[in-house]
Design an enzyme around this catalytic site. Sequence first.
Site, short mmCIF file in Angstrom:
data_model
loop_
_atom_site.label_atom_id
_atom_site.label_comp_id
_atom_site.label_asym_id
_atom_site.label_seq_id
_atom_site.Cartn_x
_atom_site.Cartn_y
_atom_site.Cartn_z
CB THR A 22 -0.91 0.02 1.25
OG1 THR A 22 -0.08 -0.08 2.41
CG2 THR A 22 -1.89 -1.14 1.24
CB SER A 263 3.46 7.20 7.01
OG SER A 263 3.47 8.61 6.92
CE LYS A 264 1.00 4.99 1.61
NZ LYS A 264 -0.31 4.67 1.18
NE ARG A 265 2.26 12.51 7.75
CZ ARG A 265 2.94 13.18 8.68
NH1 ARG A 265 3.28 14.42 8.47
NH2 ARG A 265 3.26 12.60 9.82
CG HIS A 266 7.98 10.65 7.43
ND1 HIS A 266 7.03 9.88 8.02
CD2 HIS A 266 8.10 11.75 8.20
CE1 HIS A 266 6.59 10.48 9.12
NE2 HIS A 266 7.22 11.61 9.25
#
Length: 338
Positions: A22, A263-266
């Site tokens: 994901t 997470s994807k944010r990083h």
Amino acid sequence: MHLPLYRPISDLPAGRYAPSPTGQLHLGNARTALLAWLQIRRLGGRFILRLEDLDPARSVAAYARQILADLRWLGLDWDEGPDVGGPCGPYEQSRRQAFYDAAVDLFRRSGRIFPCACSRKDLAELARAPHGQNEEGPPYPGICRNLTPAAWEAKLRQKGQCAYRFQVPEGSLSFVDAVAGPISQNVRQAVGDFVVRRADGVTAYQLAVVVDDALMGVTHVLRGDDLLASTPRQILLYHALDMPVPHFCHVPLVLGPDGARLSKRHGGTAISALQEQGIAPEKVIGFLAYTAGLLPEPEPVRPQELIPLFAEAKLPRHPWRVTEAALAELGLSIEKNH
Ligand code: GLU
């Protein structure tokens, strides 16, 4: 009462890394994968790669390919997996529906699960009542478990579809985690009867992971401690399936510079981003091993060289926060992607 499709695979210890495709593999996932690999290589066992692409709405095939490529770039390998095959396949959850159906049938026949027609809305309304919450909302209050057959039929006609919930026994469940120590949870009070099959027909993570680990002969589960709270539920399922409970090892997570779980944010902590910056995989591995307590200094190293250094007792007891400064010192520059 064994799973009908069960056959013992081998006497060797077995571990696995089970990513959900994901998002991209980041430093936190890579550290968990490295530690799971080291644990099982140290024991001389089988290492399995399983793709947890159960939820079609969230799983992306391109992420799955990238995760496997990133793990190989880091120098990890696996004896069984989607790309190499093996005796316990398929190794993608999206192709294992027959196994989950067999478990649901077994539970249905033995009365361990019951159909539940409570909608999210019904439960959300109950959630407003002031009682204990867990990460998935308030404990299920047992509504459908306690209905008479006639009341249940009427409710199903009104709602149109139903999930299946595992009937959680009374009492506390205890186990010893190799990192987190002794854990005890009253599952009935903490989460209540939990979903094993969603109303849309998708198997719940809790059931899929237990069926897969059991059928694949997994003896050692090393994963992030975000799943520690799920483990008592999973142990109940092992007991209900009459399958041996594996040894659990829940490792604290890696946090981003902002203190939130990576997470994807990083974006810049993605392994593919580090690769694009020309950073050697040995450098990333050395850095991860250092943050996991396996090396005194973050020196470049290949995963193979770490095998003799692995010991559960060395594993960190606290989350590790990636600071920009620590990374810069290593030449790993993390571009911000907020
Ligand atoms: N698929 C889960 C994840 O990517 C891991 C499940 C497990 O290790 O039990 O977080």
